[in-house]
Design a protein around this motif. Structure first.
Motif, mmCIF file in Angstrom:
data_model
loop_
_atom_site.group_PDB
_atom_site.id
_atom_site.type_symbol
_atom_site.label_atom_id
_atom_site.label_comp_id
_atom_site.label_asym_id
_atom_site.label_seq_id
_atom_site.Cartn_x
_atom_site.Cartn_y
_atom_site.Cartn_z
ATOM 1 N N ARG A 167 -30.531 -68.234 -5.479
ATOM 2 C CA ARG A 167 -29.218 -67.660 -5.215
ATOM 3 C C ARG A 167 -29.140 -66.260 -5.820
ATOM 4 O O ARG A 167 -29.188 -66.089 -7.033
ATOM 5 C CB ARG A 167 -28.150 -68.570 -5.816
ATOM 6 C CG ARG A 167 -26.727 -68.264 -5.372
ATOM 7 C CD ARG A 167 -25.771 -69.306 -5.931
ATOM 8 N NE ARG A 167 -24.405 -69.051 -5.523
ATOM 9 C CZ ARG A 167 -23.858 -69.522 -4.404
ATOM 10 N NH1 ARG A 167 -24.576 -70.279 -3.589
ATOM 11 N NH2 ARG A 167 -22.603 -69.256 -4.099
ATOM 12 N N GLN B 211 -20.511 -66.286 -0.280
ATOM 13 C CA GLN B 211 -20.729 -67.597 -0.884
ATOM 14 C C GLN B 211 -21.237 -68.600 0.150
ATOM 15 O O GLN B 211 -22.093 -69.434 -0.157
ATOM 16 C CB GLN B 211 -19.437 -68.092 -1.535
ATOM 17 C CG GLN B 211 -19.088 -67.337 -2.806
ATOM 18 C CD GLN B 211 -18.085 -68.076 -3.660
ATOM 19 O OE1 GLN B 211 -16.946 -68.276 -3.271
ATOM 20 N NE2 GLN B 211 -18.519 -68.493 -4.848
ATOM 21 N N GLY C 161 -24.866 -68.314 0.560
ATOM 22 C CA GLY C 161 -25.695 -68.646 -0.605
ATOM 23 C C GLY C 161 -25.843 -67.541 -1.618
ATOM 24 O O GLY C 161 -26.845 -67.493 -2.344
ATOM 25 N N TYR C 162 -24.857 -66.633 -1.712
ATOM 26 C CA TYR C 162 -24.911 -65.546 -2.672
ATOM 27 C C TYR C 162 -23.729 -65.623 -3.634
ATOM 28 O O TYR C 162 -22.639 -66.072 -3.269
ATOM 29 C CB TYR C 162 -24.852 -64.179 -1.972
ATOM 30 C CG TYR C 162 -26.066 -63.861 -1.143
ATOM 31 C CD1 TYR C 162 -27.199 -63.298 -1.722
ATOM 32 C CD2 TYR C 162 -26.081 -64.108 0.233
ATOM 33 C CE1 TYR C 162 -28.314 -63.001 -0.966
ATOM 34 C CE2 TYR C 162 -27.190 -63.818 0.997
ATOM 35 C CZ TYR C 162 -28.309 -63.260 0.394
ATOM 36 O OH TYR C 162 -29.412 -62.974 1.149
#
Length: 487
Positions: free
Chosen positions: A196, A215, A218-219
């Motif tokens: 991440r 989000q 995946g960040y």
């Protein structure tokens, strides 16, 4: 007797060529199927953009008359023309994504980078000319205050070391916040990030929708809040940390709690920013009062604007131009149904001045960190992308753009980005050894090394020709040694 002729610059060109070798650009082009002549011309083109960033017409003359770049690249100097340089730039742009991906992975391998933090921002550059048939060139909000010229928007994703992960070009009227959805899916492809990652954003991009999108992809994110946070309390579990920036400004960091979000929020109080905002507020108030005074003065002039509706329109435009200052004043227009005779202006004594909010901004993140200084350091990596844009626009002549068609514009921007790869590769290594020169200074120093042809007649009446480089001075040697390059 000895004679010396055909002296040419070679120091900067030789340094850039060795950076290209580090980045394995020639090997990549060979694998892509390029012919040797096209590869040598591309190398000539990229080095020239680094050392002499001007138009293809001026660059071709510089290659033919001033530089020894062709002696390094192996491309025949007599074949260099502006049209061939145009064509080479277009050919390089045709493989943009693959070449960019190669350079991204190569620099990660070369300098052992992990891309745990990536930074995204946009800038724009303007065109000279009308650009009537362009699909890219549009009027927009110019960051150079060139509202008279059409623009094109450049989006960059970089890592904290300044290396580009992905780039894209948008139409000139593209807003900052609308660009992220097109970029986000490309980021992971260009980086080595499997875990991440953390994306650092400016306030202009960090809308609620964009933060939710990050989000979902995946960040985590770190950004400045788009609005002033209200109804908060200082978190008793957090401490007050004071830091001193590189510009010697004192900054106070405090973790706060609010019911409006689950994000970790850091209150930042900057004395330097406070002074700047206070000065700007004073300037705006002076300008607003001057606007009102002009409107008031016209009521007594012979041909001044006196009609009531026109006077109200002028006052409305002044309020719209300086809304934060206008809200401090009560304005009343006196007169009959058609003509204004007097304008009364009074400052509201009870109106809150919000002096305590000057120099205050809020950093928000989806990370759950316990250290305010860590979050501050992560956010401040955004200064690196500001430096990247400055280098592109100032050192590598990315503004203004003179090209007439969009393909040539895209190739021009891409060539500037390729030159930036070399510049950042060199400067990153020099900075690690304590040499912090800007790019123009590095070029000036290394250009003291020349190559020259010397000829002399020996005792057998033979004329001997020798072409050799001058000995590099101590400053040039220190740069080569710091880079690990050959002299």
């Amino acid at each position: 007797s000895l004679r010396h002729k055909n002296a040419r610059e070679i120091g900067s060109e030789w340094m850039c060529y060795q950076a290209l070798e580090q980045l394995q650009v020639k090997e990549f082009l060979q694998k892509t199927g390029w012919e040797e002549a096209s590869i040598n011309l591309a190398i000539t083109q990229i080095i020239s953009r680094c050392v002499y960033p001007f138009s293809e017409n001026r660059t071709s003359r510089w290659i033919q008359e001033n530089s020894a770049v062709c002696e390094i690249s192996g491309y025949p100097i007599e074949k260099v023309t502006k049209d061939k340089l145009y064509k080479s730039a277009l050919d390089l742009f045709a493989i943009k994504d693959k070449l960019e991906q190669h350079l991204s992975h190569r620099t990660n391998e070369l300098f052992d980078l992990q891309d745990k933090i990536i930074i995204y921002d946009l800038s724009n550059t303007y065109f000279e000319g009308e650009k009537r048939n362009s699909k890219l060139a549009k009027y927009g909000r110019s960051k150079e205050k060139r509202n008279d010229a059409k623009l094109v928007v450049l989006a960059l994703v970089i890592n904290p070391e300044g290396f580009i992960k992905y780039s894209n070009v948008f139409e000139g009227n593209t807003s900052d916040s609308s660009s992220l959805p097109e970029i986000i899916d490309k980021i992971r492809l260009q980086t080595s990030t499997q875990k991440r990652g953390i994306v650092v954003l400016d306030a202009g991009i960090s809308t609620a929708d964009n933060l939710a999108l990050l989000q979902a992809k995946g960040y985590d994110y770190v950004c400045v809040s788009r609005t002033k946070v209200k109804d908060y309390t200082i978190d008793p579990k957090g401490g007050i940390q004071k830091v001193i920036t590189k510009n010697k400004e004192h900054v106070t960091l405090e973790k706060i709690k609010t019911t409006n979000t689950t994000d970790y929020i850091l209150k930042v109080t900057s004395q330097g920013k406070r002074l700047k905002e206070g000065s700007m507020k004073t300037q705006f108030e002076e300008r607003f009062l001057l606007e009102i005074e002009k409107i008031r003065a016209s009521l007594t002039k012979k041909n001044g604007i006196k009609k009531l509706d026109k006077v109200n329109q002028r006052i409305g435009r002044a309020i719209e131009k300086y809304p934060s200052v206008a809200s401090l004043y009560k304005i009343e227009v006196k007169g009959n149904q058609k003509l204004a005779t007097q304008i009364y202006l009074q400052r509201k004594d009870t109106y809150p001045t919000n002096e305590e909010n000057l120099g205050v901004y809020f950093i928000r993140t989806s990370l759950q960190t316990e250290n305010e200084k860590t979050l501050w350091d992560i956010y401040n990596t955004i200064r690196e992308i500001e430096s990247s844009f400055r280098c592109l626009k100032t050192d590598l002549d990315l503004r203004p753009i003179y090209h007439k068609n969009d393909d040539a514009t895209l190739a021009h921007i891409h060539l500037g980005l390729l030159a930036y790869w070399l510049v950042n590769c060199i400067r990153y290594q020099l900075k690690s050894k304590g040499i912090n020169h800007n790019w123009q200074e590095i070029v000036r120093i290394t250009n003291t090394q020349k190559i020259v042809t010397s000829s002399g007649q020996n005792s057998y009446d033979q004329i001997i020709f020798i072409r050799r480089c001058t000995e590099p001075n101590q400053k040039v040697i220190s740069i080569y040694q710091a880079l690990g390059y050959k002299k």
